[in-house]
Motif scaffolding. Structure first.
Motif, PDB file in Angstrom:
ATOM      1  N   SER A   1      50.300  75.093  47.228  1.00 50.25           N
ATOM      2  CA  SER A   1      51.117  76.247  47.607  1.00 50.25           C
ATOM      3  C   SER A   1      52.568  75.826  47.821  1.00 50.25           C
TER       4      SER A   1
ATOM      5  N   LEU B   1      46.925  81.704  43.118  1.00 52.72           N
ATOM      6  CA  LEU B   1      48.145  81.852  43.909  1.00 52.72           C
ATOM      7  C   LEU B   1      49.227  82.617  43.159  1.00 52.72           C
TER       8      LEU B   1
ATOM      9  N   ASN C   1      52.578  80.611  54.014  1.00 51.97           N
ATOM     10  CA  ASN C   1      51.689  81.170  52.999  1.00 51.97           C
ATOM     11  C   ASN C   1      50.797  82.200  53.674  1.00 51.97           C
TER      12      ASN C   1
ATOM     13  N   SER D   1      53.822  81.006  49.058  1.00 54.61           N
ATOM     14  CA  SER D   1      52.743  81.435  48.161  1.00 54.61           C
ATOM     15  C   SER D   1      51.814  82.424  48.851  1.00 54.61           C
TER      16      SER D   1
END
Length: 546
Positions: free
Chosen positions: A361, A508, A422, A526
């Motif tokens: 990520s 993702l 994230n 992400s």
């Protein structure tokens, strides 16, 4: 640069002009990106100058961030290279608490004298600000980590890959798109390396080496007789990976229900550009959507943007408290809703987590920019709002005594503050494929990729488009559609979530340049999910048929 420009850069041909100023630095030769920079012992010695100076001037807390930011951007159009940019930015930022108040200063004079002068300025600013501070800063305790390091796990360092190889790959993608029927194509590669050293009076000395990459393109097909054109952007996701992302060797490549490939941990830009050209041509003759109620089947590259705007931003605690009101708005997800303990943000199957440790990520780091070890925590559990995104000087407002570890600054000369981690939708717990989901839909639309969007200042009422759209009738994909957008509000939308595919479909989405704050800063983040179905959404015809 406005917020809508950060999520997706348009006009990649002029992309070098669109890069945020903090990502520029000084232009250098590509070979200079490989120079080693300062060793850890030197960084520690320099950081101690800041910490010791701050203590001697009466600061109760201080941290220092020595940052070396290396960037490479490559831009092409059709068969031409438009620009190659290599930059380096190096300096130190010093943040202190004196008289219960924050102070910050920075310098690119990374010497004992330069650092001492910047630290004196930071303490002076804090003491001056304390005259109007109504409440002292309260910091949540943090573990003293000693001397530690963390690095993005990469296979190929982009700095070691020749520029000629990157240019050749982009031009090959452009050529593939043109051969498949595109009239125009531009492409770009954004590659970032953050070398960050953090030290604080809490007893932490943290060295981190962070890598990110984003390949992208735009393809346009024209029907000259009809006076129409259609464009299709890349279905890539920016990733916290090395150049291995560009190998196109993902053994887990997924097939969309409409027949084209989707990408997880490796990206085939030539294949995607070829498909993009074919789809852009198909859009020229595709039917325009009939407005009405549809079940939406949203793939992760698309759904990630909806998560970003309708969950990630409204659950930033500083936005909830009104600190972002002047620039980017407030949030409907106010503290009273959270305190009630029963606010249904979504349906029972909606579980959304914040996670700064997620592999590959954009937001993955070992420690945030105030020395907090990163972690994963719940934001929405079984549809109920359970937490926010907060840092050391905020969590006491929530009655919590541990930072969530989501503090970030875009460079050494910017003060760190709360940024979105994230934020991801957990996959369904039971085996359930995209093919099975399509079969369960009588009247619906499958949407892949991100597109235009609009959301109000409280992150509540919104409208989202996409990259490609396919009509679903009686459990089957029957053809491409144009001019699709769906309208809803955040609570209505997430409560209409009826099914989520299992972890085999999890992928993702990423935002490489997400803007926030005044002065504005960008960060990369992400959002993961599996394909999900939302029942009874209001679909409108945007009327953009040319």
């Amino acid at each position: 640069m406005k917020r809508r420009n950060f999520v997706q850069l348009a006009g990649l041909g002029a992309g070098a002009l669109m890069v945020p100023s903090a990502m520029i630095g000084n232009n250098i030769a590509a070979e200079a990106l490989l120079e080693p920079g300062l060793d850890i012992a030197t960084k520690k010695s320099l950081a101690d100058v800041a910490l010791n100076t701050a203590r001697s001037l009466g600061a109760s807390y201080a941290d220092a961030r020595i940052g070396r930011y290396l960037n490479q951007y490559v831009f092409t159009r059709e068969d031409k290279v438009q620009n190659v940019v290599n930059t380096e930015s190096f300096g130190i930022g010093v943040r202190v608490i004196a008289n219960g108040t924050w102070g910050f200063a920075s310098t690119n004079d990374v010497t004992d004298a330069g650092i001492k002068k910047a630290t004196q300025q930071a303490v002076a600013i804090a003491k001056a600000n304390s005259k109007i501070q109504t409440e002292p800063v309260t910091l949540a305790p943090v573990e003293a980590h000693g001397e530690v390091s963390w690095k993005t796990p990469i296979v190929k360092d982009f700095r070691e890959v020749p520029v000629s190889e990157k240019v050749e790959l982009l031009l090959d993608a452009n050529s593939a798109a043109m051969n498949a029927g595109a009239n125009f194509v531009n492409s770009a590669l954004f590659m970032v390396n953050e070398q960050k050293y953090f030290a604080s009076t809490d007893g932490s000395y943290i060295d981190q080496d962070i890598h990110r990459i984003w390949p992208t393109f735009g393809v346009t097909a024209i029907d000259r007789e009809a006076g129409k054109f259609k464009s299709r952007d890349a279905l890539s996701a920016p990733m916290g990976m090395g150049y291995e992302y560009m190998d196109g060797l993902d053994s887990e490549k997924l097939k969309s229900p409409a027949g084209f490939n989707l990408y997880r941990n490796s990206y085939d830009i030539i294949e995607d550009a070829t498909t993009a050209a074919k789809q852009a041509k198909e859009m020229l003759t595709a039917e325009s959507v009939m407005p009405g109620k549809y079940d939406l089947v949203l793939e992760p590259n698309h759904l990630g943007l909806t998560i970003h705007e309708s969950v990630g931003h409204p659950l930033e605690l500083d936005r909830v408290l009104g600190y972002e009101a002047n620039y980017a708005g407030t949030s409907f997800a106010t503290l009273d809703k959270w305190k009630a303990g029963d606010f249904k943000y979504g349906s029972d199957i909606v579980n959304i987590v914040a996670d700064k440790t997620q592999p590959h990520s954009l937001g993955a780091v070992g420690y945030d920019d105030e020395g907090v070890k990163t972690k994963k925590w719940d934001l929405i559990r079984n549809g109920t709002l359970v937490n926010y995104e907060a840092i050391r000087d905020q969590v006491s407002i929530l009655g919590q005594n541990e930072s969530h570890g989501c503090c970030y600054a875009q460079s050494w000369n910017d003060v760190q503050f709360q940024r979105m981690p994230n934020v991801s939708l957990e996959p369904g717990k039971e085996p359930y494929s995209v093919e099975e989901m399509i079969k369960d839909v009588e009247k619906g639309i499958y949407i892949a990729g991100r597109g235009s969007y609009s959301i109000d200042q409280q992150r509540y009422n919104f409208q989202f488009g996409g990259t490609v759209f396919y009509e679903i009738k009686d459990g089957k994909i029957v053809g491409m559609l144009n001019d699709v957008a769906y309208q809803s509000n955040t609570q209505e939308f997430w409560n209409s979530c009826a099914k989520i595919c299992d972890e085999k479909d999890y992928r993702l989405f990423g935002s490489f340049f997400d803007g926030k704050g005044q002065p504005s800063q960008v960060s990369a983040v992400s959002h993961g999910s599996s394909t999900a179905r939302f029942n009874g959404a209001n679909v409108i015809n945007t009327g953009r048929s040319v």
